[in-house]
Motif scaffolding. Structure first.
Motif, PDB file in Angstrom:
ATOM      1  N   THR A 192      54.503  -5.337 145.444  1.00  0.00           N
ATOM      2  CA  THR A 192      54.157  -4.402 146.705  1.00  0.00           C
ATOM      3  C   THR A 192      53.015  -3.325 146.143  1.00  0.00           C
ATOM      4  O   THR A 192      52.121  -2.937 147.047  1.00  0.00           O
ATOM      5  CB  THR A 192      55.408  -3.888 147.076  1.00  0.00           C
ATOM      6  N   ARG A 195      49.722  -5.064 145.595  1.00  0.00           N
ATOM      7  CA  ARG A 195      48.894  -5.366 146.701  1.00  0.00           C
ATOM      8  C   ARG A 195      48.440  -4.526 147.689  1.00  0.00           C
ATOM      9  O   ARG A 195      47.796  -4.583 148.700  1.00  0.00           O
ATOM     10  CB  ARG A 195      49.658  -6.571 147.301  1.00  0.00           C
ATOM     11  N   ASP A 201      50.786   0.762 153.220  1.00  0.00           N
ATOM     12  CA  ASP A 201      51.020  -0.580 153.213  1.00  0.00           C
ATOM     13  C   ASP A 201      52.657  -0.812 152.299  1.00  0.00           C
ATOM     14  O   ASP A 201      53.187  -1.667 152.786  1.00  0.00           O
ATOM     15  CB  ASP A 201      49.942  -1.102 152.265  1.00  0.00           C
ATOM     16  N   THR A 205      55.416  -3.116 154.052  1.00  0.00           N
ATOM     17  CA  THR A 205      56.157  -4.265 152.924  1.00  0.00           C
ATOM     18  C   THR A 205      57.459  -3.872 152.933  1.00  0.00           C
ATOM     19  O   THR A 205      58.175  -5.031 153.149  1.00  0.00           O
ATOM     20  CB  THR A 205      55.352  -4.310 151.756  1.00  0.00           C
ATOM     21  N   GLY A 266      53.715  -9.841 152.013  1.00  0.00           N
ATOM     22  CA  GLY A 266      53.311  -9.353 150.955  1.00  0.00           C
ATOM     23  C   GLY A 266      53.863  -9.513 149.623  1.00  0.00           C
ATOM     24  O   GLY A 266      53.530  -8.663 148.734  1.00  0.00           O
TER      25      GLY A 266
END
Length: 436
Positions: A192, A195, A201, A205, A266
């Motif tokens: 996590t 990415r 983000d 995730t 993800g």
């Protein structure tokens, strides 16, 4: 089919890899090692470390470059099936009512090497991290990579030595089960963080991951339990080709869809296959038959392609001309052994175990095997580590796994292996069948 047709290449590459890995597995068994040691070694020898170095033309013929993407894809597919089997065989009931020793050792066996690995990674970041990789994912990944215990290999070693049903074996399996669960959670964090492109983000995730787990536990698991017959009901568990075939199709479809879901979330696709295995009903003979079919076909025929894929990425020769790289490799090995073996041993001693039991438990927890290779390949695919560091970590995984049996022989040299009690059958696991 033309010579450049990838199917033609696969017709040569697949039997080459299967024969090499089976040969390595048989040799490993003969010298008292778990089969996975021979399979890892065979994969490395097929790569640039030996075959590509001594006979490049032969390697190109046996493993045609145009077929490599396809052998890699087939190996990854087999890996998804294997992760499903690991999830299916990992009984989370061991987390309930763990004794003090199992709880303390399981926590120490992952936290000590994790912290030592983070410290080592911080020191090597400036020279060993690939360009553009942030420090946080790099150090977290190295810490997790040094914290792994191979649950399947551990089960195989204990079974082969007649220790599976002894107190030491039960304690080691409980510790390894907790270790595996924690390691995959930590790896999910690393993926996590790696990415994420913005501060939002990781939040997205995590939220999607929680939703995925909720659906799997609250919707998929009850649905599978209702649809799948249980054990012990007369006639209901008798083999039925049509029903068993439908269940096998459902299981394989579930593996693919769960993997696809976590990949889009993800996380890595392997997480989905692992979680789908966790939510499958236990104690159902049809489920066991479906798992056996996957295990006896996919694992021995296609999983060796994953070892070959790993071997093609491993190049020991690139370390030859730089003594600094060998020093880093020695540091990685030392930290891995001291953190895992030493941390587990001291934790067991602190809980009142004698030195032999504590050292034996530490040796077992230091076994890494296939699980380590899975995580290392994820790190390489994410770009968190480069080929040089990947090679060092693969060698560490191979050597630490190979150390386990000799260490146990030394610690228990005066004892004959204890056979499993007649009332306690040998566990029917992927580890026992395939040694990975």
């Amino acid at each position: 089919m033309s010579a450049s047709d990838p199917v033609t290449g696969l017709l040569v590459a697949i039997p080459t890899v299967i024969v090499a890995c089976r040969g390595g597995s048989a040799l490993a068994r003969r010298i008292g090692q778990p089969p996975v040691v021979g399979e890892i070694a065979a994969g490395i020898l097929l790569g640039p470390s030996l075959l590509g170095l001594l006979w490049p033309a032969g390697q190109a013929w046996l493993l045609p470059p145009e077929s490599i993407p396809y052998t890699g894809a087939l190996g990854q597919l087999a890996l998804l099936v294997f992760m499903f089997l690991i999830g299916l065989e990992l009984d989370l009931k061991v987390l309930r009512g763990l004794g003090r020793t199992a709880l303390v050792v399981s926590q120490a066996s992952i936290s000590v090497p994790l912290l030592l690995g983070v410290a080592l990674a911080s020191a090597m970041y400036t020279t060993m991290a690939p360009d553009g990789v942030r420090k946080l994912p790099f150090v977290l990944f190295i810490g997790v990579a040094l914290s792994i215990t191979a649950f399947p290999v551990l089960a195989r070693i204990l079974t082969d030595r007649g220790m599976y049903h002894l107190p030491l074996g039960a304690l080691a399996m409980a510790c390894a089960a907790v270790n595996d669960a924690m390691a995959w959670c930590l790896l999910a964090v690393v993926v996590t963080v790696t990415r994420s492109g913005s501060a939002l983000d990781p939040v997205v995730t995590v939220a999607l991951s929680a939703l995925f787990l909720a659906v799997m536990l609250l919707v998929v698991r009850p649905a599978l339990a209702r649809w799948t017959p249980g054990t012990g009901r007369a006639g209901q568990d008798a083999p039925d080709a049509g029903r068993d075939g439908l269940l096998l199709l459902t299981v394989f479809t579930g593996i693919c869809l769960s993997s696809l879901a976590t990949d889009h979330i993800g996380l890595h696709a392997l997480f989905g296959a692992f979680v789908f295995g966790l939510v499958m009903p236990r104690g159902s003979l049809p489920v066991e038959r479906a798992a056996t079919r996957l295990r006896t076909v996919v694992v021995p025929l296609l999983l060796p392609l994953f070892f070959a894929h790993t071997g093609l990425r491993t190049d020991i020769g690139m370390l030859d001309n730089d003594p600094v790289l060998w020093l880093w490799a020695a540091a990685i090995f030392t930290v891995a052994v001291v953190g895992k073996w030493g941390g587990s041993t001291l934790a067991a001693r602190a809980c009142g175990q004698d030195w032999r039991t504590a050292l034996s438990l530490g040796a077992l927890m230091n076994c890494r095997g296939l699980t380590e290779l899975v995580i290392l390949n994820i790190g390489l695919e994410l770009g968190v580590i480069g080929t040089d560091l990947f090679t060092m970590l693969v060698l560490m995984a191979l050597v630490t796994t190979a150390l386990t049996s000799p260490a146990l022989n030394r610690l228990h040299r005066r004892e004959a292996p204890a056979p499993a009690p007649a009332s306690a059958p040998v566990p029917d696991t992927a580890a026992h069948r395939d040694g990975v």
